[in-house]
Design an enzyme around this catalytic site. Sequence first.
Site, PDB file in Angstrom:
ATOM      1  N   PHE A 196       0.863  -1.193   0.000  1.00  0.00           N
ATOM      2  CA  PHE A 196       0.000   0.000   0.000  1.00  0.00           C
ATOM      3  C   PHE A 196       0.892   1.233   0.000  1.00  0.00           C
ATOM      4  CE2 PHE A 196      -2.364   3.541   1.586  1.00  0.00           C
ATOM      5  CZ  PHE A 196      -3.660   3.362   1.114  1.00  0.00           C
ATOM      6  N   ASP A 305       9.152   2.770   1.835  1.00  0.00           N
ATOM      7  CA  ASP A 305       7.976   3.524   2.288  1.00  0.00           C
ATOM      8  C   ASP A 305       7.782   3.287   3.787  1.00  0.00           C
ATOM      9  OD1 ASP A 305       5.444   4.416   2.971  1.00  0.00           O
ATOM     10  OD2 ASP A 305       4.468   3.671   1.158  1.00  0.00           O
ATOM     11  N   LYS A 336       2.366  10.359   8.645  1.00  0.00           N
ATOM     12  CA  LYS A 336       1.698   9.908   9.876  1.00  0.00           C
ATOM     13  C   LYS A 336       2.345  10.392  11.170  1.00  0.00           C
ATOM     14  CE  LYS A 336      -0.338   5.665   8.022  1.00  0.00           C
ATOM     15  NZ  LYS A 336      -1.771   5.839   7.932  1.00  0.00           N
ATOM     16  N   THR A 360       2.183  24.006  -3.545  1.00  0.00           N
ATOM     17  CA  THR A 360       1.930  25.255  -2.820  1.00  0.00           C
ATOM     18  C   THR A 360       2.591  25.278  -1.443  1.00  0.00           C
ATOM     19  OG1 THR A 360      -0.201  25.431  -3.893  1.00  0.00           O
ATOM     20  CG2 THR A 360       0.140  26.826  -1.960  1.00  0.00           C
TER      21      THR A 360
HETATM   22  O1  PSZ Z   1      -7.471   3.559   3.542  1.00  0.00           O
HETATM   23  C1  PSZ Z   1      -6.535   4.358   3.483  1.00  0.00           C
HETATM   24  O2  PSZ Z   1      -6.422   5.265   2.637  1.00  0.00           O
HETATM   25  C2  PSZ Z   1      -5.422   4.207   4.440  1.00  0.00           C
HETATM   26  S1  PSZ Z   1      -5.589   3.364   5.858  1.00  0.00           S
HETATM   27  C3  PSZ Z   1      -3.998   3.530   6.258  1.00  0.00           C
HETATM   28  C4  PSZ Z   1      -3.322   4.210   5.303  1.00  0.00           C
HETATM   29  C5  PSZ Z   1      -4.157   4.640   4.293  1.00  0.00           C
HETATM   30  N1  PSZ Z   1      -2.005   4.414   5.353  1.00  0.00           N
HETATM   31  C6  PSZ Z   1      -1.369   5.386   4.558  1.00  0.00           C
HETATM   32  C7  PSZ Z   1      -0.122   5.011   3.852  1.00  0.00           C
HETATM   33  C8  PSZ Z   1       0.661   3.900   4.240  1.00  0.00           C
HETATM   34  O3  PSZ Z   1       0.313   3.126   5.260  1.00  0.00           O
HETATM   35  C9  PSZ Z   1       1.819   3.610   3.506  1.00  0.00           C
HETATM   36  C10 PSZ Z   1       2.687   2.469   3.888  1.00  0.00           C
HETATM   37  N2  PSZ Z   1       2.160   4.383   2.466  1.00  0.00           N
HETATM   38  C11 PSZ Z   1       1.427   5.435   2.067  1.00  0.00           C
HETATM   39  C12 PSZ Z   1       0.279   5.777   2.756  1.00  0.00           C
HETATM   40  C13 PSZ Z   1      -0.515   6.963   2.286  1.00  0.00           C
HETATM   41  O4  PSZ Z   1      -0.514   7.958   3.243  1.00  0.00           O
HETATM   42  P1  PSZ Z   1      -1.686   9.077   3.262  1.00  0.00           P
HETATM   43  O5  PSZ Z   1      -2.943   8.366   3.668  1.00  0.00           O
HETATM   44  O6  PSZ Z   1      -1.198  10.061   4.268  1.00  0.00           O
HETATM   45  O7  PSZ Z   1      -1.774   9.623   1.914  1.00  0.00           O
END
Ligand code: PSZ
Length: 479
Positions: A196, A305, A336, A360
């Site tokens: 992910f 990541d 996070k 931005t």
């Molecule tokens: O359902 C969702 O969109 C979720 S639930 C948990 C996440 C997203 N985690 C974000 C995440 C991550 O765990 C890893 C390993 N890489 C990238 C991301 C993306 O981060 P955000 O959500 O801040 O864009």
Amino acid sequence: MASTLLSRQLTYVLQQNLKFSLPRSRYVSQPANKTDVDVEFDGPLMKTEVPGPKSRELMKKLNELQNQESTTVLWIQSLMQARPGYNHPALVKLLQNPQNVSSFINRPALGCLPPENYVQKLSETLLSIAPKGLKQVQTMSCGSCSNENAFKAACIWYRNKERGNAIHTKEELESCMINQAPGSPDITILSFMGGFHGRTFGCLTATHSKAVHKLDIPAFDWPTAPFPTLKYPLEEFVSENAQEEARCLEEVEDLIVKFRKKGRNVAAIIVEPIQSEGGDNHASDDFFQKLRNIAKKHGCAFLCDEVQTGGGSTGKFWAHEHWGLDDPADIVTFSKKLLSGGYFYKDELRPDMPYRIFNTWLGDPSKNLMFSEVLNVIRREKLLDNVNESGKVLLQGLKDLQVLYPHILSKARGKGTFCSIDAPNDAIRNTLVLKMRNKGIVLGGCGEKSIRFRPALIFKPHHAHLFLNVFSDVLAAHK
Ligand code: PSZ
């Protein structure tokens, strides 16, 4: 009721036969003794089930404005999820300091007008925890945004390498405007099944954890390698797991070669140190060392990541520190727990021109200010030591519960407090998560049927016992 009693009796009988059972314990865990009296509580006190009537009403109103069916509860009261804990007094004090007010009111566009103290602030914060070998940092807002820009940095680096760092041609500048090669090159990014990396358009191609994330959205045709499916506990299946990892690594190399033959070179490999959303899938240090070497051998950037694993919950600030790499990752992305996003990178991956990596805000100095205090708390309260200590209690407790409830629980696994355990299927997993929520403990699901634990860094061993006792009650009552 009768079956609850029966399972409680069974638990008791089982427990008497198990050497690890602890004196004075409800089930497997110790009584949860309080230690920090000023900000401590006896345990969750629930007045209604969750969501309660007030949350339901608010959720209904919110859902009229936007699709909010993902909402579980409106946070009227603090729960224990934020990194140094909710409402940490050190952060409250930071916000109440008049000297900090302007950082919160006046948000600068960092690419053009960074504040005077920004170099100092970055040095005290992000650069002070930069992964080994990475001296450059680019701030961003969220995790997806960090990965998107890390992909771009890797592509820019790769193409500059291909053209021998010569200046871009007129043809390249013209063809990129109509999304054609050579300006928009057909280079690719390799990712893993179950990974992910975010839901934005580019990241989504590298995300392979759930169909609902990807459905109806066009994706690049990039290589996807299998991620090892290991047997747990890892220490019992070393050689079998090593074979599985070797199979996946072979596939990675095959894909790189196959794509190169099609004229679609792999510019970067992206991987999570623990596949989190995909189900808390672990791999060995050896796997990651070899993966890093494959990236190097084929001239691909190695992107790690750490959006979910970074920030201390695996017992080291960066989960990839566990691997002991000789040559560090080329890029490490974060968000996070670090409050705002961004990535660290090697000098070679620095873009050759301004405005190639830009937007931005490029992050937010007020988040950075808060992060400086979070780091102070982590250091002052030795929270990484705490994570290691609590993680041991948590994982051991999960392993013990798994022995007591082999028909409900399996695959207890984790590093630090970054732990998880599997239920037999998603329905049982969801029921357990729901029952725990109604007892005031927020757990998450990941992958198909895993329950994941992501406690705050201040989660102490007695909190782990507190949690284990409640979990044990829920399991005992589970029909
Ligand atoms: O359902 C969702 O969109 C979720 S639930 C948990 C996440 C997203 N985690 C974000 C995440 C991550 O765990 C890893 C390993 N890489 C990238 C991301 C993306 O981060 P955000 O959500 O801040 O864009």
